[in-house]
Structure formats: C-alpha cells, structure tokens
Design a protein around this motif. Structure first.
Motif, PDB file in Angstrom:
ATOM      1  N   LEU A 187       0.834  -1.204   0.000  1.00 58.51           N
ATOM      2  CA  LEU A 187       0.000   0.000   0.000  1.00 58.51           C
ATOM      3  C   LEU A 187       0.869   1.254   0.000  1.00 58.51           C
ATOM      4  O   LEU A 187       0.550   2.251  -0.661  1.00 58.51           O
ATOM      5  CB  LEU A 187      -0.923   0.012   1.219  1.00 58.51           C
ATOM      6  CG  LEU A 187      -2.046  -1.032   1.232  1.00 58.51           C
ATOM      7  CD1 LEU A 187      -2.913  -0.864   2.471  1.00 58.51           C
ATOM      8  CD2 LEU A 187      -2.895  -0.914  -0.027  1.00 58.51           C
ATOM      9  N   ALA A 188       1.978   1.187   0.738  1.00 58.56           N
ATOM     10  CA  ALA A 188       2.872   2.348   0.801  1.00 58.56           C
ATOM     11  C   ALA A 188       3.422   2.662  -0.588  1.00 58.56           C
ATOM     12  O   ALA A 188       3.492   3.827  -1.001  1.00 58.56           O
ATOM     13  CB  ALA A 188       4.004   2.083   1.780  1.00 58.56           C
ATOM     14  N   ILE A 189       3.796   1.601  -1.311  1.00 62.57           N
ATOM     15  CA  ILE A 189       4.333   1.825  -2.664  1.00 62.57           C
ATOM     16  C   ILE A 189       3.244   2.381  -3.586  1.00 62.57           C
ATOM     17  O   ILE A 189       3.460   3.353  -4.313  1.00 62.57           O
ATOM     18  CB  ILE A 189       4.907   0.501  -3.228  1.00 62.57           C
ATOM     19  CG1 ILE A 189       6.162   0.117  -2.414  1.00 62.57           C
ATOM     20  CG2 ILE A 189       5.257   0.656  -4.705  1.00 62.57           C
ATOM     21  CD1 ILE A 189       6.688  -1.263  -2.730  1.00 62.57           C
ATOM     22  N   ALA A 190       2.046   1.810  -3.488  1.00 63.05           N
ATOM     23  CA  ALA A 190       0.937   2.301  -4.315  1.00 63.05           C
ATOM     24  C   ALA A 190       0.643   3.759  -3.995  1.00 63.05           C
ATOM     25  O   ALA A 190       0.399   4.584  -4.884  1.00 63.05           O
ATOM     26  CB  ALA A 190      -0.302   1.448  -4.078  1.00 63.05           C
ATOM     27  N   SER A 191       0.704   4.093  -2.698  1.00 65.23           N
ATOM     28  CA  SER A 191       0.420   5.462  -2.287  1.00 65.23           C
ATOM     29  C   SER A 191       1.473   6.425  -2.847  1.00 65.23           C
ATOM     30  O   SER A 191       1.155   7.532  -3.289  1.00 65.23           O
ATOM     31  CB  SER A 191       0.356   5.505  -0.769  1.00 65.23           C
ATOM     32  OG  SER A 191       0.583   6.794  -0.309  1.00 65.23           O
ATOM     33  N   ALA A 192       2.733   5.964  -2.840  1.00 64.29           N
ATOM     34  CA  ALA A 192       3.796   6.816  -3.396  1.00 64.29           C
ATOM     35  C   ALA A 192       3.550   7.064  -4.878  1.00 64.29           C
ATOM     36  O   ALA A 192       3.662   8.196  -5.368  1.00 64.29           O
ATOM     37  CB  ALA A 192       5.151   6.153  -3.187  1.00 64.29           C
ATOM     38  N   LEU A 193       3.197   6.007  -5.594  1.00 65.03           N
ATOM     39  CA  LEU A 193       2.955   6.156  -7.034  1.00 65.03           C
ATOM     40  C   LEU A 193       1.769   7.082  -7.299  1.00 65.03           C
ATOM     41  O   LEU A 193       1.833   7.969  -8.158  1.00 65.03           O
ATOM     42  CB  LEU A 193       2.697   4.778  -7.667  1.00 65.03           C
ATOM     43  CG  LEU A 193       3.920   3.864  -7.760  1.00 65.03           C
ATOM     44  CD1 LEU A 193       3.541   2.527  -8.385  1.00 65.03           C
ATOM     45  CD2 LEU A 193       5.012   4.549  -8.584  1.00 65.03           C
ATOM     46  N   SER A 194       0.690   6.901  -6.533  1.00 63.21           N
ATOM     47  CA  SER A 194      -0.490   7.736  -6.788  1.00 63.21           C
ATOM     48  C   SER A 194      -0.180   9.191  -6.485  1.00 63.21           C
ATOM     49  O   SER A 194      -0.682  10.102  -7.144  1.00 63.21           O
ATOM     50  CB  SER A 194      -1.683   7.238  -5.980  1.00 63.21           C
ATOM     51  OG  SER A 194      -1.686   7.822  -4.701  1.00 63.21           O
ATOM     52  N   SER A 195       0.696   9.401  -5.485  1.00 62.87           N
ATOM     53  CA  SER A 195       1.047  10.779  -5.166  1.00 62.87           C
ATOM     54  C   SER A 195       1.839  11.425  -6.314  1.00 62.87           C
ATOM     55  O   SER A 195       1.675  12.610  -6.619  1.00 62.87           O
ATOM     56  CB  SER A 195       1.821  10.797  -3.855  1.00 62.87           C
ATOM     57  OG  SER A 195       2.812  11.769  -3.886  1.00 62.87           O
ATOM     58  N   LEU A 196       2.694  10.615  -6.964  1.00 65.26           N
ATOM     59  CA  LEU A 196       3.438  11.155  -8.118  1.00 65.26           C
ATOM     60  C   LEU A 196       2.487  11.512  -9.259  1.00 65.26           C
ATOM     61  O   LEU A 196       2.573  12.592  -9.854  1.00 65.26           O
ATOM     62  CB  LEU A 196       4.472  10.134  -8.614  1.00 65.26           C
ATOM     63  CG  LEU A 196       5.709   9.967  -7.741  1.00 65.26           C
ATOM     64  CD1 LEU A 196       6.647   8.935  -8.342  1.00 65.26           C
ATOM     65  CD2 LEU A 196       6.431  11.309  -7.589  1.00 65.26           C
ATOM     66  N   VAL A 197       1.564  10.605  -9.551  1.00 62.67           N
ATOM     67  CA  VAL A 197       0.608  10.869 -10.635  1.00 62.67           C
ATOM     68  C   VAL A 197      -0.244  12.099 -10.305  1.00 62.67           C
ATOM     69  O   VAL A 197      -0.496  12.951 -11.155  1.00 62.67           O
ATOM     70  CB  VAL A 197      -0.297   9.639 -10.886  1.00 62.67           C
ATOM     71  CG1 VAL A 197      -1.320   9.941 -11.962  1.00 62.67           C
ATOM     72  CG2 VAL A 197       0.551   8.444 -11.279  1.00 62.67           C
ATOM     73  N   GLU A 198      -0.626  12.190  -9.010  1.00 66.86           N
ATOM     74  CA  GLU A 198      -1.446  13.325  -8.595  1.00 66.86           C
ATOM     75  C   GLU A 198      -0.708  14.642  -8.837  1.00 66.86           C
ATOM     76  O   GLU A 198      -1.259  15.605  -9.357  1.00 66.86           O
ATOM     77  CB  GLU A 198      -1.800  13.182  -7.117  1.00 66.86           C
ATOM     78  CG  GLU A 198      -2.651  14.312  -6.586  1.00 66.86           C
ATOM     79  CD  GLU A 198      -2.640  14.389  -5.065  1.00 66.86           C
ATOM     80  OE1 GLU A 198      -2.716  13.329  -4.403  1.00 66.86           O
ATOM     81  OE2 GLU A 198      -2.549  15.516  -4.547  1.00 66.86           O
TER      82      GLU A 198
END
Ligand SMILES: Nc1ncnc2c1ncn2[C@@H]1O[C@H](COP(=O)(O)OP(=O)(O)O)[C@@H](O)[C@H]1O
Ligand SMILES: [Mg+2]
Length: 621
Positions: free
Chosen positions: A92-103
């Motif tokens: 989840l932490a990795i997914a959250s990091a990726l979504s933050s980059l896309v955001e």
C-alpha cells in the motif's frame, strides 16, 4: 476633492484600498468564469481527483491493518498473519507513493497550463491597450498582476481543489473507521475539537487579511524599484535625487513588508501550535481512556493503536478544511484582480465593419475637438500610484480643421503646450477625438482596420525608443523579413550607415536600455532608418531634430528630407528650412489654429508666426 474615483465601483477598487478578504462576496459569475478556464483540462482533472481519492483511501488502510497485526498476529501468535499483513502495508505504501506522483503530475499540468493561459491572455489584452493606459498604469504593478496574481489564481485549481476533495474524503473515511472501532472514544476525542476550531477560524481570517496587505506592499516595493532601476530613472535619482529621501521611501515600504511578515509568521505558528496541542491532548485521551478499556477487555490493544493512528490523521484534514473558505476566497480575489485587467475595455477598438482603404494618403481634420481622458476612463485605480481625486481635464483641441493633400507637407508651429503633438496622435488614432472627425485617405480613422492604419502612418518623435536588442532586430521590427541589403539601404539613407559599420558588431550591436549607448542624434537617425524601412505613405515628424547639436542636426535633417520624399508629411519642427518649404503652415496656439498660410504670407501677416519667427528661427540657419 469630491468623492474621487472611488465610487460604489467594483470589487477590485475596494480591494485596491486594502480591505479584508473576508468581505469578498462569493460571486456566481466569477465562479462560472473560473470554471471556464478549467474546461480544457477536464480529462486531467478527472484523473487528478481519482488519484486524490485513491491516496486518501490508501492512507486510512494502514492503521486498520496494524490493528489486525497486533490483535490476530502478535497477540494471537500467528506469524503468517504478521508477515502477510506487513507485506500488504508495504504494498500500500508503494501504491500510495505512485499515486502521489501521478497526482502531482496532474496538478502541475493543470496549474501551469492555467498560468500559461491566463498570462498569455493578460499579455495580449494589455498589449492592445491604447497609449493612454500606459501613461497611467505603473509598470511594476502591471507586471505583478501578470506574475503573482496569476499564480494565486492558479492555486484555486490545484491546492484548493485537491485540499477540498482529499480532505473531505479523508475525513469521512477516517471518522467512519474510528466510529466503527469505538464510537465512544471517537466522540470523546472530538469533544476537544472546538478548543481548536475557534482560534483556527479567527486566525485564518486574520491571516488572509495580512496576506493581502503583504501582497500590496510587495507590489508597491517592486513598482518603485522597476522605476528607479531603469536607466533614465536611475539617472534622475543621481542628478536630482536626495539619497536620504529615496532611502526613507524605500525603507518604509520594505519595513511594511517586514512588520507584516513577522505578524504572518507568528499567526501561522500560533495556528500550528494550537493544532499540535489539541491533537496531542486527544491522543493522550485515546491512550488513557482506551488503555483503561483495553485492561477491562472492552477494547483490544490493536483497536487502541488503530484509533490513535487514525486520530493523527483526523486533525490534518480538519485544519485544512477550516481554512478552505479563506483559501478559495484568496484564490478568487487573485482571479478577480486578473479579470479586472482583462475586463478593462480598451478605449480604442476596431469597428466591426472596419476597412483598409486603398485611396491616396490624404489627411483631413474636420472641426476636431479633443480632451485627454481621465484616469478612470483609461486605467485602473489599483494600477496607479496615487488613486487620488483628479480634476476634469480641460479641452486641448478646440475645433481644428485642415487638409493635407497626398504627397504634400504641412508644418505645425506654435509655442509649447499648444496642442501640436496631440494633433499628430489623433492621426494614428492613439486617442479618439471627442468631437469632429479625423480622416485618413478619405475614411474616418474610426472606420479603419487598426493594423492598416498603423501601416499607413509612421512617426519619428523626439525620444525615439529602441528595444534592448540588436540594431538589425530593431530595424526589422518595422518590417519583418527585410533583407540585409535593405537594412543597409535604409541606414545609408538615414545617414547612419557609417556609424553602424564602425561598431564592433555592426548590425548585431545591441542597443537600447543596457546596450550600446547611442547619442541623441545617432538614435534619432536610427529611428529614421526604421521609418524608412517601414516606408509608410504618411510620415509624422515631431520635433525630430530638437535638442541635437547643429552637426547631428544637419545629418538628421538630411535623413528627414529623405523620409519626407514623395510622402504626405506632417512636421513639427523648429528648422526654418523645413517649414519654409512646407505647402502650408498652421500656427497652433491654445488648441486653436490662429494663422495659416505659406511662409511668406505668414511673415507678411505680422501675427504670432512673425513673432515666433523672430524669437525662434531668425538666429538659426
Ligand atoms: N497624456 C496627457 N494627459 C493629459 N493632458 C495632456 C497629455 N499630454 C498632453 N497634455 C496636455 O495637452 C496640451 C497640449 O500638449 P501637446 O500636444 O503636447 O503640446 P505641444 O506638442 O504643442 O507642445 C498641454 O496642455 C498638455 O499639458
Ligand atoms: Mg509636442
């Protein structure tokens, strides 16, 4: 004094006086207009919101997983569960990091795109303003509109949009999860909220007002610097300036920024401290009351940990939401300051059915009356240094009539302030007449395509401006695409080719503001070369040889004679030879034509012309 220009006017006028943001009424039309700017980014905005939602969900999940790790894994002695759930938390932490980059990618695409759209629009709009606007508006303030206000406006889209969406979603998820875990503890920890809520609201409002004043001080400061740090401004300060006064004036503005910034910093910190304090108290409460309940077996240890973890995420969104209104307001105020500039109707606009006549270049004034426009008519109070009251302007031209046939030369003479320059400004429609009409090639200038009219008329004035660029670039500005031999021909005709040849970089020498310093006569001849290159059928020479020593004057005069060849010319000059050869001479005084005729006729008539002749011209030549 009277009421001054600050009537019941628009929002921006009030804002210009530094009023509080809190007074800014949410205005439906502004909203609709702001949303219009978002339209091109619809797709990106959808992706952006999706990422924000995903990010919020991803941040609520871990505390819930911790609960299971502790209760079922650690306390239940199940290593498989501990390992599996830890891996999920890591995922989840990795997914959250990726979504933050896309955001962030989405928000900067939207934000910077919006800045670009607004900037180019403001730039184009301001460029289309009549000269009158630029004689009033302070450059520094105008520039700060295009720079900082546009950025402020952009924040409405990125930070505010993401704040509102992500905080609301986070708040709902966090509060929901907490209530499911223990509604009693959740309620208990929310009891502390008002302690924090009230100061937060007060602070937020105060901060917004302070920020607005800070922006104003900053704009003032940069306006005074732009003015004094230009070559001519700096020269004036050196020659006339009282350094101590200059220092005081600047120090006062900079001091304002200092005081306000300290206040802002303290207010912000106070805000942060009260937030941290309340959150810490609430956490103590959860551990205290929750710990006791865990001992009694009402709650599990994992539930207490999860509640504490969620609580930490509750106050962040709450703080930001308390200030959302203020954030939206400041963003809207920025938008409004930008719209204010965009809405300023240029006083001079092209007619719907504008034409570009082909007829020979005559110039005719029919009973022209003219009054310079007042500040309110051309500019914005908030862009000027002193938005004070102003008396109505007096009429400058009082019924001027004349006709210059194609190819003929007309001279305007008269004492300074009589209205000669004003007459010439009306030909290229830099201003519109207040009465009568101005016709070029038999067509009222108000019926002309502006571009066509400006192609037809060329000016050389006393203080010809050069851009900070190469000589070649300055010349081709008059006619893009002109070949090098054409440039040399124009320079040759303007008696300035030898000078350019002697410069180290020739045509590529940089002139203007901080470039090679041309003397008055050199600059004048370069301006004439530019005019020759443009080759307009009508030329206006406004004291083009004034303030030159007699040697440059002779060279400039020769260049001017070339410029006037085969053209309709209107000349304001103190050179007898130019005036003597003119087809007609008008003597202008106090906005009226007091005499007209040829040189000989006027000399014989023994009026103002003869008087001026004795005073100004007789000792020359
Ligand atoms: N931008 C302006 N706004 C208001 N009044 C102006 C402006 N420019 C010139 N004037 C006034 O108009 C009158 C005529 O000025 P001008 O046409 O420059 O005279 P001249 O060229 O004959 O010396 C003067 O009284 C001057 O003060
Ligand atoms: Mg003048």
């Amino acid at each position: 004094m009277g009421g001054g220009p600050m009537g019941p006017g628009g929002l921006a006028r009030r804002m210009g006086k530094g009023e509080d943001i809190g007074d800014f009424r949410l205005n439906r039309t502004i909203w609709r207009r702001v949303l219009g700017y978002a339209k091109p980014y619809r797709g990106t905005i959808v992706l952006f919101v999706a990422m924000v939602v995903l990010g919020a969900a991803l941040s609520v999940a871990p505390p819930l997983l911790f609960k299971e790790i502790i209760d079922q894994g650690v306390l239940g002695g199940d290593k498989r569960i501990v390992i599996l759930l830890s891996l999920i938390v890591a995922g989840l932490a990795i997914a959250s990091a990726l979504s933050s980059l896309v955001e962030r990618w989405c928000s900067s695409k939207i934000g910077e795109g919006l800045i670009y759209d607004l900037r180019t629009e403001v730039f184009d709009h301001v460029s289309a303003m009549p000269v009158a606007f630029f004689t009033r508006a302070q450059t520094g303030k105008l520039v700060s509109r295009v720079n900082s206000d546009v950025i402020g406006a952009q924040q409405a889209f990125t930070s505010t949009l993401s704040n509102v969406v992500s905080n609301v979603i986070r708040l709902v998820l966090v509060a929901g999860a907490m209530i499911v875990l223990s509604w009693q503890l959740t309620l208990a920890s929310l009891v502390l909220l008002p302690i924090f809520f009230i100061p937060a609201r007060i602070m937020g409002k105060k901060l917004a007002g302070l920020t607005r004043r800070q922006m104003q001080y900053n704009a003032d400061m940069s306006a005074s610097m732009t003015e004094r740090f230009s070559v001519s401004g700096a020269l004036l300060v050196k020659l006339f300036g009282r350094p101590a006064d200059e220092h005081d004036a600047f120090a006062e503005k900079a001091g304002g920024v200092r005081e306000i910034s300290v206040q802002i910093a303290m207010n912000q910190r106070f805000f942060m401290v009260s937030l941290t304090l309340v959150a810490a108290l609430a956490t103590a409460l959860v551990y205290g009351a929750g710990g006791l309940q865990a001992i009694d077996g009402v709650l599990t240890v994992g539930t207490v940990t999860a509640l504490a973890g969620l609580l930490a995420q509750l106050y962040g969104p709450l703080t930001q939401l308390t200030n959302v209104r203020i954030d939206v307001m400041s963003a809207l105020v920025s938008f409004d300051r930008v719209f204010e500039v965009l809405d300023l109707k240029p006083m001079i606009t092209e007619a719907e059915d504008a034409v570009t006549p082909e007829a020979p270049s005559s110039v005719e004034f029919r009973d022209v009356r003219f009054t310079y426009p007042n500040a309110e008519e051309v500019s914005l109070g908030s862009l000027e240094a002193v938005a004070g009251s102003e008396r109505a302007n007096t009429e400058v031209l009082k019924g001027i009539s004349f006709r210059v046939e194609p190819g003929q030369t007309m001279a305007l003479v008269g004492s300074s302030g009589g209205g000669k320059t004003t007459i010439t400004h009306l030909i290229a429609r830099l201003y519109d007449v207040t009465g009568g009409s101005v016709e070029v090639a038999g067509t009222d200038v108000r019926q002309w395509h502006l571009a066509g009219l400006h192609d037809r008329v060329g000016y050389v004035t006393q203080d010809a401006h050069m851009f900070h660029d190469t000589i070649a670039a300055n010349l081709t500005y008059a006619r893009p695409g002109a070949g090098e031999d054409e440039l040399w021909a124009a320079l040759e005709a303007a008696q300035v080719a030898d000078l350019v040849r002697s410069l180290p970089d020739g045509l590529n020498t940089v002139v203007g503001e901080r470039g090679y310093r041309l003397s008055g006569g050199e600059r004048q001849r370069l301006a004439i070369a530019r005019l020759l290159l443009k080759s307009p059928p009508i030329v206006v020479l406004d004291e083009a040889t004034a303030h030159l020593d007699s040697e440059s004057e002779a060279a400039v005069q020769e260049a001017l004679d070339r410029a006037m060849e085969n053209r309709t010319s209107i000349v304001i000059a103190h050179r007898l030879s130019t005036i003597r050869d003119a087809d007609q001479i008008l003597v202008v005084s106090g906005g009226e034509i007091v005499q007209r005729g040829s040189h000989e006729e006027l000399l014989e008539a023994d009026g103002l012309y003869a008087e001026l002749y004795d005073k100004q011209f007789a000792h020359r030549d």
